[in-house]
Motif scaffolding. Structure first.
Motif, mmCIF file in Angstrom:
data_model
loop_
_atom_site.group_PDB
_atom_site.id
_atom_site.type_symbol
_atom_site.label_atom_id
_atom_site.label_comp_id
_atom_site.label_asym_id
_atom_site.label_seq_id
_atom_site.Cartn_x
_atom_site.Cartn_y
_atom_site.Cartn_z
ATOM 1 N N GLU A 1 -0.892 0.917 -12.922
ATOM 2 C CA GLU A 1 -2.184 0.312 -13.264
ATOM 3 C C GLU A 1 -2.569 -0.796 -12.287
ATOM 4 O O GLU A 1 -3.744 -0.955 -11.944
ATOM 5 N N VAL A 2 -1.577 -1.554 -11.821
ATOM 6 C CA VAL A 2 -1.860 -2.615 -10.845
ATOM 7 C C VAL A 2 -2.304 -2.010 -9.528
ATOM 8 O O VAL A 2 -3.242 -2.483 -8.883
ATOM 9 N N HIS A 3 -1.643 -0.925 -9.122
ATOM 10 C CA HIS A 3 -2.022 -0.277 -7.860
ATOM 11 C C HIS A 3 -3.408 0.361 -7.962
ATOM 12 O O HIS A 3 -4.180 0.348 -6.989
ATOM 13 N N CYS A 4 -3.733 0.917 -9.122
ATOM 14 C CA CYS A 4 -5.087 1.467 -9.310
ATOM 15 C C CYS A 4 -6.143 0.363 -9.221
ATOM 16 O O CYS A 4 -7.230 0.576 -8.669
ATOM 17 N N GLU A 5 -5.822 -0.811 -9.740
ATOM 18 C CA GLU A 5 -6.737 -1.942 -9.643
ATOM 19 C C GLU A 5 -6.951 -2.344 -8.187
ATOM 20 O O GLU A 5 -8.073 -2.661 -7.772
ATOM 21 N N VAL A 6 -5.878 -2.316 -7.393
ATOM 22 C CA VAL A 6 -6.004 -2.619 -5.956
ATOM 23 C C VAL A 6 -6.928 -1.620 -5.282
ATOM 24 O O VAL A 6 -7.825 -1.986 -4.506
ATOM 25 N N VAL A 7 -6.735 -0.340 -5.581
ATOM 26 C CA VAL A 7 -7.570 0.709 -4.976
ATOM 27 C C VAL A 7 -9.039 0.500 -5.361
ATOM 28 O O VAL A 7 -9.933 0.562 -4.522
ATOM 29 N N ALA A 8 -9.281 0.268 -6.654
ATOM 30 C CA ALA A 8 -10.655 0.101 -7.123
ATOM 31 C C ALA A 8 -11.295 -1.124 -6.480
ATOM 32 O O ALA A 8 -12.466 -1.078 -6.047
ATOM 33 N N ARG A 9 -10.557 -2.231 -6.408
ATOM 34 C CA ARG A 9 -11.115 -3.454 -5.827
ATOM 35 C C ARG A 9 -11.488 -3.251 -4.363
ATOM 36 O O ARG A 9 -12.579 -3.657 -3.916
ATOM 37 N N LEU A 10 -10.619 -2.616 -3.602
ATOM 38 C CA LEU A 10 -10.904 -2.392 -2.192
ATOM 39 C C LEU A 10 -12.049 -1.393 -2.005
ATOM 40 O O LEU A 10 -12.870 -1.521 -1.080
ATOM 41 N N GLU A 11 -12.087 -0.403 -2.876
ATOM 42 C CA GLU A 11 -13.161 0.593 -2.795
ATOM 43 C C GLU A 11 -14.514 -0.066 -3.073
ATOM 44 O O GLU A 11 -15.498 0.210 -2.391
ATOM 45 N N LEU A 12 -14.546 -0.954 -4.070
ATOM 46 C CA LEU A 12 -15.797 -1.631 -4.401
ATOM 47 C C LEU A 12 -16.259 -2.589 -3.312
ATOM 48 O O LEU A 12 -17.435 -2.854 -3.141
ATOM 49 N N LYS A 13 -15.285 -3.063 -2.533
ATOM 50 C CA LYS A 13 -15.625 -3.937 -1.390
ATOM 51 C C LYS A 13 -16.022 -3.125 -0.153
ATOM 52 O O LYS A 13 -16.421 -3.692 0.855
ATOM 53 N N GLY A 14 -15.898 -1.799 -0.276
ATOM 54 C CA GLY A 14 -16.236 -0.950 0.871
ATOM 55 C C GLY A 14 -15.171 -0.907 1.928
ATOM 56 O O GLY A 14 -15.459 -0.625 3.096
ATOM 57 N N LYS A 15 -13.922 -1.177 1.545
ATOM 58 C CA LYS A 15 -12.825 -1.179 2.519
ATOM 59 C C LYS A 15 -11.942 0.037 2.331
ATOM 60 O O LYS A 15 -11.846 0.587 1.274
ATOM 61 N N MET B 1 -0.801 5.035 8.976
ATOM 62 C CA MET B 1 -1.609 3.816 8.886
ATOM 63 C C MET B 1 -0.746 2.559 9.034
ATOM 64 O O MET B 1 -1.125 1.609 9.737
ATOM 65 N N ILE B 2 0.416 2.545 8.381
ATOM 66 C CA ILE B 2 1.311 1.392 8.502
ATOM 67 C C ILE B 2 1.727 1.205 9.955
ATOM 68 O O ILE B 2 1.756 0.081 10.478
ATOM 69 N N ASP B 3 2.032 2.307 10.631
ATOM 70 C CA ASP B 3 2.425 2.232 12.039
ATOM 71 C C ASP B 3 1.293 1.711 12.912
ATOM 72 O O ASP B 3 1.516 0.933 13.851
ATOM 73 N N LYS B 4 0.073 2.130 12.628
ATOM 74 C CA LYS B 4 -1.061 1.815 13.508
ATOM 75 C C LYS B 4 -1.712 0.470 13.209
ATOM 76 O O LYS B 4 -2.101 -0.253 14.132
ATOM 77 N N VAL B 5 -1.883 0.142 11.931
ATOM 78 C CA VAL B 5 -2.650 -1.067 11.593
ATOM 79 C C VAL B 5 -1.866 -2.053 10.733
ATOM 80 O O VAL B 5 -2.378 -3.115 10.384
ATOM 81 N N GLY B 6 -0.633 -1.726 10.367
ATOM 82 C CA GLY B 6 0.193 -2.630 9.579
ATOM 83 C C GLY B 6 0.002 -2.452 8.086
ATOM 84 O O GLY B 6 -1.027 -1.949 7.627
ATOM 85 N N GLY B 7 1.010 -2.888 7.325
ATOM 86 C CA GLY B 7 0.981 -2.712 5.882
ATOM 87 C C GLY B 7 -0.182 -3.402 5.204
ATOM 88 O O GLY B 7 -0.757 -2.879 4.243
ATOM 89 N N LYS B 8 -0.558 -4.586 5.691
ATOM 90 C CA LYS B 8 -1.656 -5.323 5.062
ATOM 91 C C LYS B 8 -2.953 -4.537 5.130
ATOM 92 O O LYS B 8 -3.729 -4.500 4.163
ATOM 93 N N ASN B 9 -3.210 -3.901 6.254
ATOM 94 C CA ASN B 9 -4.444 -3.133 6.427
ATOM 95 C C ASN B 9 -4.347 -1.720 5.874
ATOM 96 O O ASN B 9 -5.338 -0.981 5.889
ATOM 97 N N ALA B 10 -3.164 -1.337 5.416
ATOM 98 C CA ALA B 10 -2.991 -0.016 4.801
ATOM 99 C C ALA B 10 -2.696 -0.146 3.313
ATOM 100 O O ALA B 10 -2.182 0.775 2.695
ATOM 101 N N ARG B 11 -3.059 -1.293 2.727
ATOM 102 C CA ARG B 11 -2.656 -1.532 1.336
ATOM 103 C C ARG B 11 -3.322 -0.572 0.360
ATOM 104 O O ARG B 11 -2.740 -0.248 -0.678
ATOM 105 N N LYS B 12 -4.531 -0.087 0.669
ATOM 106 C CA LYS B 12 -5.149 0.876 -0.234
ATOM 107 C C LYS B 12 -4.375 2.189 -0.219
ATOM 108 O O LYS B 12 -4.095 2.770 -1.279
ATOM 109 N N GLU B 13 -4.011 2.647 0.975
ATOM 110 C CA GLU B 13 -3.242 3.888 1.079
ATOM 111 C C GLU B 13 -1.868 3.733 0.425
ATOM 112 O O GLU B 13 -1.374 4.654 -0.242
ATOM 113 N N ILE B 14 -1.230 2.571 0.617
ATOM 114 C CA ILE B 14 0.075 2.330 0.017
ATOM 115 C C ILE B 14 -0.025 2.392 -1.503
ATOM 116 O O ILE B 14 0.809 3.026 -2.175
#
Length: 400
Positions: free
Chosen positions: A386-400, A322-335
């Motif tokens: 915990e911060v990374h879990c918050e990122v995942v949850a926030r993006l998931e709730l936004k449908g991203k 994902m980082i290779d294809k769409v960049g770190g910003k767009n792969a932040r949930k996976e990261i």
């Protein structure tokens, strides 16, 4: 997604594995002995420099850097299996000039540094002649929210003046460490993510005081170490600023994405070695009249460890892709997902290996105790779970 390794990567894997077997594993003990010689652990063991010279001659050098002008030109996906191999030994990454924080700092200089900054600092880092530090976390604020960072970087004429206190600035205790990338506040109004900047500070600058090393779960990590640094009216040329005022978070995101996944790649190798050690142990240890390997609970540990390693490896590879294809910003949930999963996985696998060794597992007779300390620290490094879990949850709730 197609994770079959290219012929180039397969060739590098073969060379790297051969180097590990012939040079790294046999010299782990030598490295420790040389580090402890003379009562001063804050020095580079001679064996490290010898191994680096051999690695460079074999072309096993700067493999982490996607930029083909300066590095091996491998994608993150191609680098993943190589970083995994290096992760099996605590000394290996440095041998191949692929160790943190230098890797992240070199990427910053490649992506955001000026021509003069690259000439002065990047080239010596690429050559393995010096080491560097990333000075971000502070003891007096909750640095998991980086907008809290309070070190100041204030312009005065043709200079910037830096004031503040940092800690866990990893690498600053090493006598080879010559340059720090310091993050601090340069603007005091506007968006909170546009107030911070990053600047290059040579460690021999007046006002830079490396006050102490900070042990991590009792380990000093010499000669690398984790330093507390005081910046007291430190003056550097304005040309040392990276990218521009208020662009510190932009640089951090560009740096931490690859940095986090590199850690995850190495955790796979660490877990694999821990599992290998556990299997070797339980096949040869008898308790209550039978081999440990014949105990049901041990077999469950082995199965759980293998399944968890494979799951973490697949998500690591997906994230690299994902980082290779769409960049770190767009792969932040996976990261964020693999940052949590990787550190928790290796903690569990190493813990089981320690348990299978009994008292020996918590001694220094095996690498497991040190692995455990490193694995636990990874749950905080580059952002707590915990911060990374918050990122995942926030993006998931936004449908991203």
């Amino acid at each position: 997604m197609y994770f079959e390794h290219t012929d180039k990567v397969k060739e590098l894997e073969e060379k790297l594995n051969e180097f590990m077997e012939e040079e790294i594993y046999p010299n782990e003990k030598t490295y420790k002995e040389q580090l402890n010689e003379g009562g001063n652990r804050w020095k580079a063991p001679q064996i490290m420099e010898e191994l680096k010279t051999k690695a460079k001659k074999q072309g096993l050098w700067n493999l982490f850097l996607p930029n083909s002008e300066y590095g091996a030109g491998l994608t993150n996906l191609e680098y993943a299996p190589l970083a995994e191999i290096m992760g099996r030994s605590s000394i290996a990454s440095e041998v191949f000039n692929c160790s943190a924080p230098d890797t992240g700092n070199m990427e910053v200089l490649v992506r955001f540094g000026s021509e003069d900054q690259r000439k002065k600092w990047l080239i010596p880092l690429l050559n393995g002649e010096i080491r560097s530090v990333y000075s971000m976390t502070e003891p007096e604020v909750g640095s998991s929210d980086a907008t809290n960072i309070s070190t100041t970087i204030v312009r005065e004429g043709d200079e910037y003046v830096i004031n503040g206190r940092k800690w866990f600035s990893s690498g600053a205790n090493d006598p080879r460490c010559k340059i720090a990338i310091v993050m601090g506040k340069s603007n005091f109004e506007g968006s909170k993510h546009k107030q911070h900047s990053q600047i290059l500070v040579p460690l021999d600058t007046t006002g830079v005081n490396v006050k102490r090393y900070i042990p991590v779960l009792g380990y000093d990590d010499a000669p690398h170490g984790h330093a507390e640094i005081e910046y007291n009216n430190v003056r550097v040329p304005a040309s040392n600023l990276l990218l521009g005022e208020g662009r510190g978070f932009e640089i951090s995101q560009g740096r931490l994405g690859p940095g986090r996944i590199h850690h995850c790649m190495r955790t796979i190798g660490m877990a694999e070695r821990a599992l290998d050690l556990m299997i070797e142990r339980v096949k040869n240890r008898v308790t209550f009249g039978k081999l440990l390997v014949d105990q049901g609970v041990i077999r469950q540990w082995i199965a759980d460890s293998r399944m968890e390693i494979e799951q973490a490896r697949l998500l690591t590879l997906k994230t690299a892709y994902m980082i290779d294809k769409v960049g770190g910003k767009n792969a932040r949930k996976e990261i964020s997902m693999i940052k949590v999963i990787g550190s928790q996985m290796v903690s569990k696998v190493v813990d089981r290996a320690i348990q299978s060794f009994g008292a020996a597992g918590v001694s220094d007779d095996t690498p497991l105790a040190y692995m455990y300390a490193r694995a636990r620290a990874l749950r905080l490094g580059d952002g707590p779970d915990e911060v990374h879990c918050e990122v995942v949850a926030r993006l998931e709730l936004k449908g991203k």
